[in-house]
Design a protein around this motif. Structure first.
Motif, PDB file in Angstrom:
ATOM      1  N   ILE A  15     -72.970  41.176  21.381  1.00 15.60           N
ATOM      2  CA  ILE A  15     -73.245  42.179  20.351  1.00 15.60           C
ATOM      3  C   ILE A  15     -74.756  42.340  20.195  1.00 15.60           C
ATOM      4  CG2 ILE A  15     -72.955  42.852  17.933  1.00 15.60           C
ATOM      5  CD1 ILE A  15     -70.636  40.864  17.765  1.00 15.60           C
ATOM      6  N   ALA A  16     -75.234  43.588  20.152  1.00  9.80           N
ATOM      7  CA  ALA A  16     -76.645  43.862  19.855  1.00  9.80           C
ATOM      8  C   ALA A  16     -76.797  45.336  19.526  1.00  9.80           C
ATOM      9  CB  ALA A  16     -77.537  43.486  21.037  1.00  9.80           C
ATOM     10  N   GLY A  17     -77.925  45.678  18.913  1.00  8.15           N
ATOM     11  CA  GLY A  17     -78.198  47.083  18.644  1.00  8.15           C
ATOM     12  C   GLY A  17     -79.388  47.283  17.724  1.00  8.15           C
ATOM     13  N   ILE A  18     -79.846  48.518  17.659  1.00  3.54           N
ATOM     14  CA  ILE A  18     -80.904  48.941  16.742  1.00  3.54           C
ATOM     15  C   ILE A  18     -80.368  50.151  15.995  1.00  3.54           C
ATOM     16  CG2 ILE A  18     -83.306  49.659  16.478  1.00  3.54           C
ATOM     17  CD1 ILE A  18     -83.855  48.470  19.259  1.00  3.54           C
ATOM     18  N   HIS A  19     -80.418  50.109  14.666  1.00  2.00           N
ATOM     19  CA  HIS A  19     -79.717  51.078  13.827  1.00  2.00           C
ATOM     20  C   HIS A  19     -80.705  51.763  12.893  1.00  2.00           C
ATOM     21  CE1 HIS A  19     -76.991  52.515  10.669  1.00  2.00           C
ATOM     22  NE2 HIS A  19     -75.966  52.267  11.452  1.00  2.00           N
ATOM     23  N   TRP A  60     -67.199  36.103  20.500  1.00  5.40           N
ATOM     24  CA  TRP A  60     -68.263  37.047  20.198  1.00  5.40           C
ATOM     25  C   TRP A  60     -69.612  36.345  20.356  1.00  5.40           C
ATOM     26  CZ3 TRP A  60     -66.641  41.886  19.879  1.00  5.40           C
ATOM     27  CH2 TRP A  60     -65.359  42.162  19.407  1.00  5.40           C
ATOM     28  N   LEU A  61     -70.544  37.023  21.000  1.00  2.97           N
ATOM     29  CA  LEU A  61     -71.842  36.433  21.305  1.00  2.97           C
ATOM     30  C   LEU A  61     -72.954  37.330  20.761  1.00  2.97           C
ATOM     31  CD1 LEU A  61     -70.917  35.586  25.003  1.00  2.97           C
ATOM     32  CD2 LEU A  61     -71.085  33.936  23.114  1.00  2.97           C
ATOM     33  N   PHE A 101     -72.079  47.741  21.195  1.00  5.74           N
ATOM     34  CA  PHE A 101     -73.369  48.389  20.986  1.00  5.74           C
ATOM     35  C   PHE A 101     -73.399  48.890  19.553  1.00  5.74           C
ATOM     36  CE2 PHE A 101     -76.303  51.926  22.831  1.00  5.74           C
ATOM     37  CZ  PHE A 101     -77.416  51.129  22.672  1.00  5.74           C
ATOM     38  N   ASP A 102     -74.058  48.154  18.665  1.00  2.00           N
ATOM     39  CA  ASP A 102     -74.030  48.416  17.227  1.00  2.00           C
ATOM     40  C   ASP A 102     -75.238  49.277  16.846  1.00  2.00           C
ATOM     41  OD1 ASP A 102     -73.727  48.404  14.508  1.00  2.00           O
ATOM     42  OD2 ASP A 102     -73.469  46.243  14.316  1.00  2.00           O
ATOM     43  N   ILE A 103     -75.013  50.604  16.784  1.00  2.00           N
ATOM     44  CA  ILE A 103     -76.110  51.565  16.618  1.00  2.00           C
ATOM     45  C   ILE A 103     -75.740  52.627  15.586  1.00  2.00           C
ATOM     46  CG2 ILE A 103     -77.002  51.266  18.950  1.00  2.00           C
ATOM     47  CD1 ILE A 103     -75.455  53.829  19.742  1.00  2.00           C
ATOM     48  N   HIS A 104     -76.744  53.419  15.207  1.00  2.00           N
ATOM     49  CA  HIS A 104     -76.510  54.624  14.409  1.00  2.00           C
ATOM     50  C   HIS A 104     -76.253  55.813  15.321  1.00  2.00           C
ATOM     51  CE1 HIS A 104     -77.568  58.368  12.393  1.00  2.00           C
ATOM     52  NE2 HIS A 104     -77.252  57.779  11.243  1.00  2.00           N
TER      53      HIS A 104
END
Length: 496
Positions: A15-19, A60-61, A101-104
């Motif tokens: 899991i990663a992202g920029i929001h 989950w990583l 992909f944790d994004i806006h």
């Protein structure tokens, strides 16, 4: 005695992202200090469902996540630093089964026209093409070709205001988890771009036409062979080729999802002239004239400088009109301006102290659209702190040494006053105030329930509702509402 069997291996999903939602028309850059950063297991605080049975079947990583209030374009050095941290974290994990992909979906970065596309391309260069990649986005995000190619399972919110944001994130993670566990491999997916670019305040799901178009989703997802149906309105306050409406369908029957996606996209396109603002609109001066006799409390949205969409939160058009509005300046009516991002005025208020009278020059220090910084004399009514706004001062405006009906909130950091608690924390009662001016577009639930009359002022700013006034140069054309006579546009299905 039989040998002990090793425990079953759970699929490994990183899991990663920029929001962030970024207005390219705001003069204020987004910087690292604007973001809340979480790393490793701290990320699990974003996912309250992490201990549900389906989720426990996954290893989950979490690597890295940065989240900020909507703002301006993100400075390039910060983005590249965070991108490198994400890529290095992925390299250290080795082989993966999936990635969330944790994004806006509407992040802008200096020098990039497609920041999320750039980031997912970098991620794919590390994890390869085999892992399943899922994402949940804001419906005001943008689906570029690069983002579509890089993700296997794409979905977005289905409500504006976004009361289903957490539900959408959970749905996306669950779909990714179950698909990975099933061993069925990658689904088919289709994308149709629609040449419509409208502000969110014209596409609220509280009213038609968006309400009807989003109501199609359960019907589409009930069709055999369909996994998910998603409709992005797009982000109107960035000037980039990717900014436009889009539908994406995923499923196991390529023919079905292609047919359904094209039918839905055509329905949206045919409704292009039906979208209306979620509330009556007027100039700021027109809103104030109307407010003389409106029901109380009366709310006015200062839409062009909404920090919840990327505005600088310090334009003074609304304040300037109020300073010339005799019913408020005489004290016959009361009004609150919520708020102005003005750290300098906050410091001056703190130095003066509660109860002191002082001269201030408020607003217009970042976004200098007319009328720019405005001088006021005010009593420091309250000094407090806010989790988002930081140090905050409430200023009671004076005229000729006497109280007016005008109260101005100034904040150390940008802050959207979208809920009742934000006011009561400052010992203010908007329910007992005649006119409340908020830098917001459509009202969030608290304020929507509070108001008895509401208009949206078409004020200038980085998220101006008058898109033509902003001057887009790089969006694809033709595009509604920028061009006339676009009936001949041909929609095209992109498969993946």
């Amino acid at each position: 005695m039989s040998a002990l069997l090793p425990p079953p291996t759970r699929p490994r999903i990183a899991i990663a992202g920029i929001h962030i939602e970024s207005s390219t028309f705001s003069p204020q850059l987004a910087v690292a200090e604007d973001f809340e950063i979480t790393r490793g297991d701290e990320l699990f605080s974003r996912y309250s469902w992490i201990d549900e049975t389906w989720s426990q079947a996954i290893e989950w990583l979490p690597i890295f996540h940065a989240r900020a209030l909507p703002g301006g374009v993100l400075e390039r050095e910060t983005y590249e630093t965070w991108k490198s941290e994400i890529l290095e974290g992925l390299r250290a994990l080795g082989k993966l089964d999936g990635f969330f992909f944790d994004i806006h979906g509407a992040m802008s970065v200096v020098g990039l026209d497609d920041a999320e596309g750039d980031l997912i391309t970098g991620i794919r260069s590390v994890i390869g093409t085999e892992p399943l990649v899922g994402t949940s986005m804001d419906l005001h995000g943008n689906v570029s070709h690069e983002l579509f190619e890089g993700c296997d399972l794409l979905t977005c919110y289905r409500m504006a205001p976004h009361e289903d944001a957490l539900e959408s994130r959970r749905r996306a993670m669950r779909t990714l988890a179950l698909r990975t566990l099933s061993g069925l491999g990658k689904p088919a997916k289709v994308l149709v771009h629609i040449p419509i670019l409208l502000p969110g305040e014209m596409t609220s799901t509280r009213i038609e036409t968006a309400k009807r178009l989003y109501a199609r989703i359960p019907q589409l997802e009930a069709q055999p062979g369909v996994i998910d149906a998603a409709f992005w309105i797009g982000f109107a306050w960035a000037d980039q080729p990717r900014c436009k409406a889009a539908v994406v369908l995923t499923g196991d029957d390529a023919d079905v999802i292609e047919r359904l996606a094209m039918s839905w996209a055509k329905e949206i396109w045919e409704a292009r002239d039906e979208f209306e603002f979620v509330a009556p609109v007027d100039t700021m001066s027109g809103c104030l004239e109307w407010a003389r006799t409106a029901h109380r409390p009366t709310l006015i949205s200062d839409t062009g400088d909404n920090p919840g969409a990327g505005g600088a939160n310090d334009t003074t058009c609304a304040l300037g009109e109020l300073l010339d509005f005799e019913p408020v300046m005489s004290g016959d009516l009361t009004a609150i301006v919520a708020s102005l991002h003005d750290a300098e005025s906050v410091r001056a208020a703190i130095d003066a102290g509660t109860g002191a009278v002082a001269d201030f020059v408020v607003g217009g220090k970042i976004d200098r659209r007319d009328p720019g910084p405005l001088p006021i004399t005010a009593r420091v009514q309250h000094i407090g702190t806010d989790p988002l706004g930081g140090s905050t001062a409430v200023l009671k405006v004076l005229r000729d040494g006497h109280d007016t009906g005008l109260t101005v909130i100034v904040t150390e950091r940008r802050k959207q006053y979208s809920d009742l608690e934000s006011f009561t924390r400052l010992e203010l009662d908007p329910t007992a105030t005649d006119i409340v001016v908020v830098k917001i577009g459509y009202l969030e639930p608290d304020l929507y329930e509070l108001q008895r009359d509401w208009k949206m002022a078409l004020t200038p700013g980085g998220v101006d509702q008058d898109l033509i006034r902003l001057g887009h140069m790089k969006i694809d054309r033709p595009m509604v509402p920028f061009d006339e006579n676009v009936d001949s546009v041909q929609l095209r299905v992109i498969t993946g």
